[in-house]
Design an enzyme around this catalytic site. Structure first.
Site, short mmCIF file in Angstrom:
data_model
loop_
_atom_site.label_atom_id
_atom_site.label_comp_id
_atom_site.label_asym_id
_atom_site.label_seq_id
_atom_site.Cartn_x
_atom_site.Cartn_y
_atom_site.Cartn_z
N LYS A 1 -35.60 49.12 80.22
CA LYS A 1 -35.29 49.61 81.57
C LYS A 1 -35.53 51.10 81.69
CE LYS A 1 -33.88 48.95 85.76
NZ LYS A 1 -34.78 48.23 86.69
N HIS B 1 -68.02 47.31 92.97
CA HIS B 1 -68.41 48.27 91.95
C HIS B 1 -67.97 47.83 90.55
CE1 HIS B 1 -69.86 51.11 94.91
NE2 HIS B 1 -68.74 50.95 95.59
N ASN C 1 -21.28 45.78 106.71
CA ASN C 1 -22.35 46.34 105.89
C ASN C 1 -23.67 46.08 106.60
OD1 ASN C 1 -20.34 46.72 104.01
ND2 ASN C 1 -21.10 45.20 102.56
N GLY C 2 -24.55 47.08 106.64
CA GLY C 2 -25.85 46.86 107.25
C GLY C 2 -26.06 47.72 108.48
N GLU D 1 -45.86 42.23 83.93
CA GLU D 1 -44.59 42.55 83.27
C GLU D 1 -43.79 41.32 82.90
OE1 GLU D 1 -42.66 46.69 84.69
OE2 GLU D 1 -42.94 45.23 86.30
N CYS E 1 -22.40 49.65 101.44
CA CYS E 1 -20.97 49.65 101.76
C CYS E 1 -20.31 48.46 101.08
CB CYS E 1 -20.78 49.57 103.26
SG CYS E 1 -21.70 50.81 104.20
N ARG F 1 -20.78 51.13 94.45
CA ARG F 1 -21.81 50.99 95.48
C ARG F 1 -22.02 52.29 96.26
NH1 ARG F 1 -22.09 45.19 96.66
NH2 ARG F 1 -22.65 45.55 98.83
N LYS G 1 -46.25 43.81 88.39
CA LYS G 1 -45.12 42.89 88.32
C LYS G 1 -45.52 41.58 87.64
CE LYS G 1 -41.63 44.95 89.85
NZ LYS G 1 -42.19 46.12 89.16
N GLU H 1 -48.95 47.54 92.32
CA GLU H 1 -47.59 47.15 91.97
C GLU H 1 -47.48 45.64 91.80
OE1 GLU H 1 -43.34 46.94 91.49
OE2 GLU H 1 -44.97 48.25 90.84
N TRP I 1 -20.67 53.83 103.62
CA TRP I 1 -21.69 54.85 103.43
C TRP I 1 -22.29 55.12 104.80
CZ3 TRP I 1 -22.82 57.57 99.05
CH2 TRP I 1 -23.87 58.48 99.16
#
Length: 606
Positions: free
Chosen positions: A601, A501, A98-99, A485, A2, A27, A482, A478, A74
């Site tokens: 990206k 293993h 917002n939230g 990257e 929002c 947004r 990161k 992940e 939203w």
């Protein structure tokens, strides 16, 4: 996400509020509204749908107030409608928000029992009534807001107007961004620098827990303890519509910090938080599906990997998970009653698009989890599940990853309910657990100082291992990605049970091993793997909770202690420390964090 705008001006602010809201349209929103003070009294206009609907109302109902707040909403609690649009008003207060307030139900029941009458289905209205009740008890506006904030749980940004106060707006933030704009004889509040661009190029970003008392003469900021503090003023390119880092050094860390707000918004779109239900995605009948195929690339693949655990556990639905670049070349036979889920932030990833087209030829129904609704993948899918993350500038995905997880988790819950593998009670329990994720993410972000200190040592190594079990295994993958990257340190993620293993051969006194280990049903197994590392002198960085830290009984080099939480939500929250660890390591190494070498990206070639 929002959007919030607030103006203390010298001329009528209603049209200016709408202009500010237009800059927040990126947004996403489904309703909008403003509130001003005219002749000492609160007045508001709200409209469902686009801002042009609000402008049409404003054209027929000119507002002369020189102070006001505005909002693009939203929907979270309550359907998109005029009655649920912000601002929410009582006889004493107007508020935009917002939230999400996690404990709004119990507070609403308490307020209704005390005689307060609600006019919407939102969690936000609870805050308006809490502050009003405090004012009725004789508190001044600042004290009334601070007392109300102490009673709510969740992540939020707020702006308040008060009946009879023509020179006062109070703003507050916890987990969602909020900024103050400085002018000559006028002041502003906004969700970000973009909202404030037309009005000022001098901006102060509030820190976590800050409450700001804003008048035309300036702003007084109180931290979460109530102490008056100074926050820096930064100069921005006020009149250009550019992506704004705020008070962050890089877009990546800004986007890491946006995750409580983004995830809350995404979850609220897919879950009915008030009723404790998952909204079934239109166009998918999970009761008729016998198998899922999930495919994606990079970070999105790891989101799909976590989803495999969720769909199989919640919905008892078998899942095949493939890297998109391998999916179509494997010539996998696909079930005619199956569903293919493709995941891509940009919606243009070439390998993922090729996989979608292969699944289409094989007669599969296609669901696309994307951030760009107008993308090619979205256009070619049967069902689009937008992640609603907003623009992500950093090449290394952060908020898009957790937003993907949020969408997939909600969809898995809906699938479980449709297939009868979970009942109403279990569905409500899962929805309640995920509703707490924004707050838990906010608490995880408080550990940034500790993680930054760890990163200083990590920046000196050449190799690193990440370990996890269950849904923590994809988070280990992940985390390793990161680190590779953006810091260019060689890192690998493994299922903890696979350590003996092969990877155990790499363990020595120089090898840091990051262990993702919430205290869950596989924790004891993970501890045995940590003991294998410790016995060989490995430097363990343990990411766990209080119970896990106490039960591990291992001399770790460092322990990052997250709040306790249900096992179902750990992938979203435990993503925060692995992102921060990679980020700060890269900063210490001096790499180009937002645009790491050789990466793009959106990968639009195979």
């Amino acid at each position: 996400m929002c959007g919030i705008i607030g103006i203390l001006g010298q001329t009528p602010v209603a049209p200016l509020l709408v202009d500010g809201l237009k800059r927040l349209e990126y947004r996403g929103y489904d309703s909008a509204g403003i509130a001003v003070i005219e002749g000492g009294h609160l007045a508001s206009l709200r409209a469902e749908g686009k801002l042009r609907n609000l402008e049409a109302k404003l054209a027929g109902n000119r507002k002369a107030g020189r102070i006001g707040i505005g909002h693009t909403r939203w929907a979270t609690h309550g359907v998109p409608s005029e009655r649920n649009a912000h601002p929410h008003l009582t006889e004493r207060v107007a508020v935009v928000h917002n939230g999400i307030f996690e404990n709004f139900r119990e507070l609403r029941l308490e307020l209704e029992a005390a005689g307060r009458v609600f006019s919407s289905d939102t969690d936000t209205e609870v805050m308006a009534h809490l502050v009003t009740a405090n004012l009725a008890d004789g508190m001044a506006p600042l004290a009334a807001v601070q007392a109300a904030l102490a009673r709510v749980r969740g992540a939020f940004a707020l702006a308040f107007l008060f009946e009879g106060e023509d020179d006062l707006v109070i703003g507050a933030r916890r987990g969602s961004p909020l900024a103050i704009g400085w002018g000559a004889g006028e002041m502003f509040l906004g969700s970000d620098g973009i909202a404030l661009g037309p009005f000022t190029d001098e901006i102060t970003y509030l820190d976590e827990g800050d409450v700001a008392v804003v008048t035309r003469a300036g702003a007084v900021i109180h931290d979460e303890t109530g102490r008056v503090v100074e926050r820096p003023v930064t100069r921005t390119h006020g009149n250009t519509y550019v992506a704004d880092k705020g008070n962050h050094r890089h877009f990546m860390v800004k986007e890491i910090h946006e995750q409580p707000e983004v995830t809350g918004r995404t979850l609220a779109h897919y879950l009915d938080l008030a009723e404790g239900r998952a909204r079934p995605p239109e166009g998918i009948d999970f009761s008729r599906i016998d198998r899922l195929s999930i495919t994606a690339c990079g970070t999105a693949f790891y989101a799909g990997f976590v989803a495999k655990y969720w769909f199989e556990r919640f919905a008892r639905l078998p899942v095949d998970i493939d890297i998109a670049s391998e999916f179509r070349y494997r010539e996998q036979p696909l079930s005619k009653d199956g569903l293919a889920i493709v995941i891509s932030q940009s919606g243009e990833t070439a390998d993922t698009l090729a996989s979608l087209r292969y699944a289409r030829v094989e007669g599969q129904r296609i669901a696309a989890v994307v951030n760009v609704r107008e993308s090619t993948i979205a256009r070619e899918a049967d069902v689009v599940l937008p992640i609603l993350a907003g623009p992500e500038i950093g090449v290394a995905s952060t908020k898009a990853f957790t937003a993907q997880l949020a969408v997939l988790a909600a969809t898995a819950i809906a699938a479980g309910r449709a297939r009868g593998s979970i009942d109403d009670v279990e569905e409500a329990r899962l929805v309640a657990a995920f509703s707490e994720v924004p707050r838990l993410m906010h608490e995880a972000l408080r550990l940034e100082g500790q993680i930054e200190a760890l990163a200083r040592d990590l920046a000196k190594v050449k190799h690193c291992l990440y370990l996890g079990r269950g849904t923590s295994y994809p988070i280990a993958l992940e985390g390793a990605l990161k680190l590779k990257e953006i810091s260019y340190i060689h890192a690998e993620g493994y299922a903890a049970g696979e350590l003996k293993h092969g990877p155990i051969a790499l363990i020595d006194e120089e090898m840091p091993v990051v262990v993702i280990a919430p205290f869950d049903r596989v924790f004891e197994k993970t501890v045995s793997n940590m003991q294998e590392v410790a016995a060989r002198g490995g430097r363990i960085i343990l990411v766990t909770d209080r119970k896990g830290a106490e039960a591990a009984a291992i001399d770790a080099a460092a322990t990052i202690i997250l709040p306790e939480m249900p096992a179902s939500v750990t992938p979203l929250v435990y993503s925060i420390p692995v992102q921060l660890l990679a980020y700060h390591t890269a900063v210490f190494m001096g790499t180009d964090v937002d645009q790491p070498r050789n990466l793009a990206k959106s990968v639009t070639v195979e």
